[in-house]
Scaffold this motif. Structure first.
Motif, short mmCIF file in Angstrom:
data_model
loop_
_atom_site.label_atom_id
_atom_site.label_comp_id
_atom_site.label_asym_id
_atom_site.label_seq_id
_atom_site.Cartn_x
_atom_site.Cartn_y
_atom_site.Cartn_z
N SER A 1 0.95 -0.82 -0.48
CA SER A 1 0.10 -0.20 0.01
C SER A 1 1.15 1.53 0.32
CB SER A 1 -1.17 -0.23 1.09
OG SER A 1 -0.22 -0.67 2.39
N ALA A 2 2.25 0.66 0.08
CA ALA A 2 3.08 1.89 0.07
C ALA A 2 3.21 2.75 -1.41
CB ALA A 2 3.68 1.49 0.50
N GLY B 1 -0.27 4.40 -2.44
CA GLY B 1 -0.42 5.57 -1.88
C GLY B 1 0.38 6.39 -2.51
N ALA C 1 5.14 0.53 5.32
CA ALA C 1 4.24 1.65 5.15
C ALA C 1 3.47 2.16 5.89
CB ALA C 1 2.86 0.94 4.86
N LEU D 1 5.13 5.80 6.07
CA LEU D 1 4.24 6.60 5.66
C LEU D 1 2.95 7.67 5.67
CD1 LEU D 1 5.46 5.32 1.75
CD2 LEU D 1 6.85 6.83 2.75
N ILE D 2 2.09 6.37 7.02
CA ILE D 2 1.08 6.83 6.60
C ILE D 2 1.28 7.87 7.90
CG2 ILE D 2 -0.94 6.13 8.58
CD1 ILE D 2 -0.97 3.69 7.16
N PRO E 1 -4.41 10.49 3.80
CA PRO E 1 -3.41 8.64 4.50
C PRO E 1 -3.45 8.35 4.58
CG PRO E 1 -2.41 11.43 5.93
CD PRO E 1 -4.21 11.42 5.33
N PHE F 1 -2.43 4.76 2.07
CA PHE F 1 -1.75 3.76 2.29
C PHE F 1 -2.27 2.51 3.97
CE2 PHE F 1 0.73 8.04 1.77
CZ PHE F 1 1.54 7.78 1.13
#
Length: 327
Positions: free
Chosen positions: A61-62, A65, A121, A124-125, A227, A231
Motif C-alpha cells: 500500500s505504500a 499511496g 507503509a 508513510l502513514i 493517508p 496507505f
C-alpha cells in the motif's frame, strides 16, 4: 493445442466484453467494474514479488499511496499539471523509494521482510498525517473530472498492461526463470550464477511502480485522498487475500481473486450496508484456500502434472534427465 486455443478464444471474448462494457451498463455498474479492474491490477502487482519471487510484502500500500499522493500534489494548486504527466512522475518517485527501501530489506527473508515492508507503509502513514504539504489528516482534493468512461478505460488499459508485463517477463522470459529459481531455492540459484540481489531488486521495483500507476488513477478517480485511504494496511491485506484465493504465483490467479472478492464486497455493501461481514468473508476465504485450494482457484484449471521447479529442470538438463525431475 486445443486447450490453448480455447483459452485464447476465452481471453479474446473477455477483452471484447470489457471493451464494450461502457455501452452495456449504466454508470453505477461501470464504476464497480472500474474498481474491479483496479483491484485485479493491484493483486497482479503484489503477485510479482509475493507470488513469483516468494517475498511476502505487507507494505504494498505504500507504493499505491506514493502514486496517489504524487498525482494529487502535482495536479493540485499551484502546479495544476495534467493527469497523464503526473503518472510517470509517480512512477519515478515510487521507483526511487523502492530502490532505497528494497536494497536493505530484500536481504531479509520470511517474517522479517514482511515486518520491514509493513513498517515502511506505517511510517508513510504517519509522515503524511503530520506534514502540511500532504494535507495532513484532512487529505488532499483533486480537480473533479466526472467521466466514468474515461476512468474505466484508463483503469482497463493499466490492468491490461500489468498483465501483459507479467506474461512477458515472468512467464516467457529468462528473467522470469531467474525469479522463479530464486523463489524455489535462493542459494542454489546463486550457485548457478544468478545475481539474486539484482533480480530481487528489479522485481521489487517493478511490483512497486505497477501499484503506483493504479494509485495515480485512483486519486484522480475519487478526487480526494487522505493517508488512511491510500496507505492503509487493509489495502495490502486485500491484495494478499485476493492473490491467495486466485492462485499464488499464477498469471490469472490475481485477476480471479481480485475481481471476485471486490464484486462480493460491493454486493454486500448494496444489500446489507457497510458492515463487518466482508471481513468475515475474507477470513473464511483464507481458511478455505489453505485447507482445500492451496494453489488457489486458478490451480483448479491447471493441468495435472508432476510438480517440477525451475531448478529441477536446470539440474535435469545438466545430468541428462529429459524430464528434469528428481525421480
Amino acid at each position: 493445442m486445443k486447450p490453448r486455443w480455447a483459452g485464447l478464444a476465452f481471453l479474446i471474448t473477455v477483452i471484447v466484453v470489457l471493451a464494450l462494457l461502457p455501452v452495456l451498463v449504466n454508470n453505477y455498474w461501470l464504476r464497480i467494474a472500474t474498481g474491479a479492474l483496479m483491484w485485479a491490477g493491484l493483486a497482479c502487482s503484489w503477485n510479482m514479488l509475493g507470488g513469483y519471487a516468494g517475498y511476502i510484502n505487507f507494505g504494498q500500500s505504500a507504493f499505491f499511496g506514493l502514486g496517489a499522493y504524487t498525482t494529487a500534489l502535482l495536479m493540485g494548486d499551484p502546479l495544476g499539471l495534467p493527469f497523464f504527466v503526473t503518472v510517470p512522475a509517480g512512477i519515478a518517485v515510487t521507483a526511487i523509494f523502492a530502490v532505497i527501501i528494497g536494497a536493505p530489506t530484500l536481504r531479509l527473508r520470511g517474517a522479517y521482510f514482511a515486518i520491514a515492508t509493513w513498517a515502511f507503509a506505517e511510517v508513510l502513514i504517519q509522515f503524511a498525517t503530520v506534514t502540511n504539504f500532504t494535507g495532513g489528516i484532512g487529505g488532499l482534493n483533486l480537480p473533479p473530472f466526472l467521466d466514468e468512461r474515461f476512468f474505466y478505460f484508463t483503469m482497463f488499459g493499466a490492468a491490461v498492461l500489468a498483465y501483459l508485463v507479467t506474461w512477458a517477463l515472468f512467464e516467457h522470459s529468462r528473467f522470469g526463470l531467474k525469479v522463479k529459481a530464486l523463489r524455489d531455492h535462493e542459494p542454489a540459484a546463486e550457485a548457478m550464477g544468478i545475481n539474486t540481489s539484482l533480480v530481487k531488486l528489479q522485481t521489487f521495483v517493478l511490483s512497486a511502480v505497477t501499484a503506483s500507476v493504479f494509485g495515480s488513477i485512483f486519486a484522480y478517480w475519487v478526487t480526494f485522498i487522505n493517508p488512511k485511504s491510500v496507505f492503509g494496511g487493509d489495502i495490502t491485506d486485500q491484495m494478499v487475500v485476493m492473490v491467495l484465493l486466485g492462485g499464488l504465483g499464477s498469471l490469472w490467479g490475481p485477476a480471479i481473486g481480485g475481481v471476485g472478492l471486490f464484486v462480493v464486497n460491493r454486493l454486500i455493501w448494496m444489500y446489507w450496508g457497510d458492515t463487518a461481514f466482508y471481513i468475515a468473508i475474507l477470513g473464511a476465504a483464507i481458511v478455505l484456500v489453505v485447507l482445500f485450494l492451496p494453489n488457489g482457484i486458478a490451480g483448479l484449471f491447471a493441468r495435472r502434472r508432476k510438480s517440477v521447479t525451475v531448478l529441477d529442470k536446470a539440474v535435469g538438463k545438466l545430468v541428462g534427465d529429459g524430464e528434469g525431475g528428481r525421480g
